[in-house]
Design a protein around this motif. Structure first.
Motif, PDB file in Angstrom:
ATOM      1  N   TYR A 122       0.867  -1.192   0.000  1.00  0.00           N
ATOM      2  CA  TYR A 122       0.000   0.000   0.000  1.00  0.00           C
ATOM      3  C   TYR A 122       0.896   1.233   0.000  1.00  0.00           C
ATOM      4  O   TYR A 122       2.034   1.200   0.498  1.00  0.00           O
ATOM      5  N   HIS A 235      -6.812   5.031  13.979  1.00  0.00           N
ATOM      6  CA  HIS A 235      -6.002   5.868  13.075  1.00  0.00           C
ATOM      7  C   HIS A 235      -5.360   5.057  11.943  1.00  0.00           C
ATOM      8  O   HIS A 235      -4.286   5.426  11.463  1.00  0.00           O
ATOM      9  N   PHE A 240      -4.499   2.959   5.271  1.00  0.00           N
ATOM     10  CA  PHE A 240      -4.476   1.870   4.301  1.00  0.00           C
ATOM     11  C   PHE A 240      -5.333   2.268   3.104  1.00  0.00           C
ATOM     12  O   PHE A 240      -6.389   2.875   3.277  1.00  0.00           O
TER      13      PHE A 240
HETATM   14  C1  LIG Z   1      -1.209   5.806  12.118  1.00  0.00           C
HETATM   15  S1  LIG Z   1      -0.625   4.278  12.685  1.00  0.00           S
HETATM   16  C2  LIG Z   1      -1.686   3.993  14.073  1.00  0.00           C
HETATM   17  C3  LIG Z   1      -1.118   3.023  15.060  1.00  0.00           C
HETATM   18  C4  LIG Z   1      -1.915   2.826  16.350  1.00  0.00           C
HETATM   19  N1  LIG Z   1      -3.213   2.248  16.108  1.00  0.00           N
HETATM   20  C5  LIG Z   1      -2.044   4.134  17.069  1.00  0.00           C
HETATM   21  O1  LIG Z   1      -3.118   4.724  17.057  1.00  0.00           O
HETATM   22  O2  LIG Z   1      -1.061   4.575  17.652  1.00  0.00           O
HETATM   23  C6  LIG Z   1      -1.183   3.166  11.477  1.00  0.00           C
HETATM   24  C7  LIG Z   1      -0.680   1.741  11.713  1.00  0.00           C
HETATM   25  O3  LIG Z   1      -1.376   0.867  10.827  1.00  0.00           O
HETATM   26  C8  LIG Z   1      -0.488  -0.147  10.425  1.00  0.00           C
HETATM   27  N2  LIG Z   1      -1.037  -0.728   9.206  1.00  0.00           N
HETATM   28  C9  LIG Z   1      -1.522  -0.091   8.121  1.00  0.00           C
HETATM   29  N3  LIG Z   1      -1.981  -0.985   7.233  1.00  0.00           N
HETATM   30  C10 LIG Z   1      -1.793  -2.210   7.773  1.00  0.00           C
HETATM   31  C11 LIG Z   1      -2.082  -3.535   7.355  1.00  0.00           C
HETATM   32  N4  LIG Z   1      -2.644  -3.771   6.179  1.00  0.00           N
HETATM   33  N5  LIG Z   1      -1.780  -4.545   8.182  1.00  0.00           N
HETATM   34  C12 LIG Z   1      -1.229  -4.332   9.392  1.00  0.00           C
HETATM   35  N6  LIG Z   1      -0.900  -3.110   9.843  1.00  0.00           N
HETATM   36  C13 LIG Z   1      -1.192  -2.049   9.043  1.00  0.00           C
HETATM   37  C14 LIG Z   1       0.829   0.578  10.251  1.00  0.00           C
HETATM   38  O4  LIG Z   1       1.930  -0.295  10.280  1.00  0.00           O
HETATM   39  C15 LIG Z   1       0.790   1.545  11.439  1.00  0.00           C
HETATM   40  O5  LIG Z   1       1.413   0.997  12.576  1.00  0.00           O
END
Ligand SMILES: C[S@@+](CC[C@H](N)C(=O)[O-])C[C@H]1O[C@@H](n2cnc3c(N)ncnc32)[C@H](O)[C@@H]1O
Length: 392
Positions: A122, A235, A240
């Motif tokens: 992504y 968040h 994604f």
């Molecule tokens: C903005 S951060 C938010 C992290 C946490 N939930 C917070 O609020 O502190 C977005 C997180 O989504 C994870 N992420 C995005 N797409 C993902 C996917 N398809 N599978 C697993 N993790 C994903 C990223 O690695 C990142 O750690």
């Protein structure tokens, strides 16, 4: 075919529109006779396609050598009898054995290749999986928790539940939930190795051993369905590029009657006084910058629609504003500084923005910090928290 009563069933199907043979589950036959039907399907379908034939193993969690040898035999035979055909085995970095096993097939036949779909899957991945995102996550959760600890019970979180935090980042949130809501079990999944390393080291430092940190892709999780009382995803739908895929997975792993809780932002509504215009300009640009990388940081108010479209019921939504008045204003200033560092220092540069643009872009963050620290100032960051129940 079923491996044993507690393992997921092994299934295969052929998707003609993508020329893709999709296998899922635990693939551990005692003999080749046990998988005769699956092998026949594979052999037959290879005969029907031209160009590229995909073998999708993203969700095969286990495979024994009987299965591997039988599958490899069919693929190698097909590649020799049809040298014009390309065969692509698609696996995931989550299932490490598949990569090691199938990589060797390309040595036996040059028209078989291996693809690890989630090494770049992504557009925002390179930024959020990067170590430089960690200060953003650390500072943000500190500010949002003051609000969310009171919001979460309104969305159904109770003591003693089985909880999953999907896209957990550095795990601050699960640590806080664990302390406040004493869950029966708590699982935290993310695809950022750097964030998970950080999360595990913090847990170790605090002697916390009951959080199950898991490396995985939230759009293709290996968890069984219907098992969590409360699923959170904060968040991250906004990061994604196909949020509907994540929502479908959150729905799948949630128990009937359980709830899925999501938070998302609307960055263009960040605000501050004094210097409101400069601040406003910069956050409008933040929203555009994320859109450039296929991320939607304006998603917050769309949460109800997204949950309803996925099939959730009893959707609840509320918004809250993180502000400089919530506690020590310096904490909010730290959040803004972390945004400036990554958004202006990395993402804007990667987009190829001019030095003049980046300077003005940075100025809005500096003005937001000025507003946050000003004795008569105000600085805000709006967030939408929403949840829905999976029907019984
Ligand atoms: C903005 S951060 C938010 C992290 C946490 N939930 C917070 O609020 O502190 C977005 C997180 O989504 C994870 N992420 C995005 N797409 C993902 C996917 N398809 N599978 C697993 N993790 C994903 C990223 O690695 C990142 O750690």
């Amino acid at each position: 075919m079923t491996a044993n009563s507690s393992s997921p069933v092994f299934t295969t199907q052929f998707d003609a529109s993508n020329q893709e043979f999709v296998a899922t589950g635990v693939f551990r036959p005692r003999s080749i006779a046990d998988i005769a039907d699956e092998l026949l399907l594979l052999r037959d379908k290879i005969e029907t396609v031209q160009g590229v034939f995909y073998v999708n193993l993203k969700r095969v969690t286990h495979m024994n050598s009987t299965a591997f040898r039988a599958l490899a035999r069919v693929l190698v035979d097909a590649s020799r009898s049809r040298p014009e055909l390309k065969i692509v085995v698609v696996a995931s970095s989550v299932v490490t054995w598949a990569t090691q096993m199938f990589r060797h097939l390309s040595e036996l036949s040059p028209n078989i290749s291996m693809e690890i779909y989630d090494s770049a899957f992504y557009p925002g991945q390179t930024f959020v999986e990067n170590q430089s995102f960690i200060p953003i996550l650390r500072t943000q959760t500190k500010m949002t928790w003051r609000h969310e600890r009171e919001i979460l019970p309104r969305h159904g979180l109770r003591n003693g539940m089985v909880i999953a935090d999907i896209c957990c980042g550095i795990g601050d949130f699960v640590m806080l939930v664990r302390r406040e809501f004493n869950p029966a079990r708590i699982v935290a999944l993310d695809h950022s190795a750097a964030s998970l390393d950080y999360a595990r080291s913090v847990a170790e430092e605090f002697c916390v051993r009951d959080i199950e940190y898991t490396y995985g892709d939230a759009s293709q999780m290996l968890f069984e369905g219907d098992q969590f009382d409360f699923v959170t995803c904060r968040h991250s739908l906004q990061i994604f590029d196909r949020p509907e895929l994540l929502l479908r997975e959150l729905y799948r792993i949630c128990k009937p009657g359980g709830r899925v809780y999501i938070t998302n932002e609307k960055n263009s509504h960040c605000l501050g006084e004094p210097r409101a215009d400069s601040i406003q300009w910069t956050y409008n640009e933040v929203a555009r910058l994320f859109r450039y990388f296929d991320m939607d940081v304006e998603m917050g108010p769309k949460s109800s629609r997204l949950l309803l479209d996925t099939g959730f019921e009893d959707v609840r939504i509320e918004s809250f504003m993180v502000t400089n008045l919530d506690g020590d204003p310096q904490e909010f200033a730290d959040v803004i500084q972390a945004w400036e560092d990554v958004y202006a220092g990395e993402m804007s540069v990667r987009r190829g923005d001019s030095p003049e643009f980046i300077e003005r872009f940075r100025q809005g963050f500096k003005d937001h910090i000025f507003a946050a620290l000003h004795p008569r100032g105000y600085a805000g960051w709006p967030i939408w928290a929403a949840s829905g129940q999976k029907p019984l």
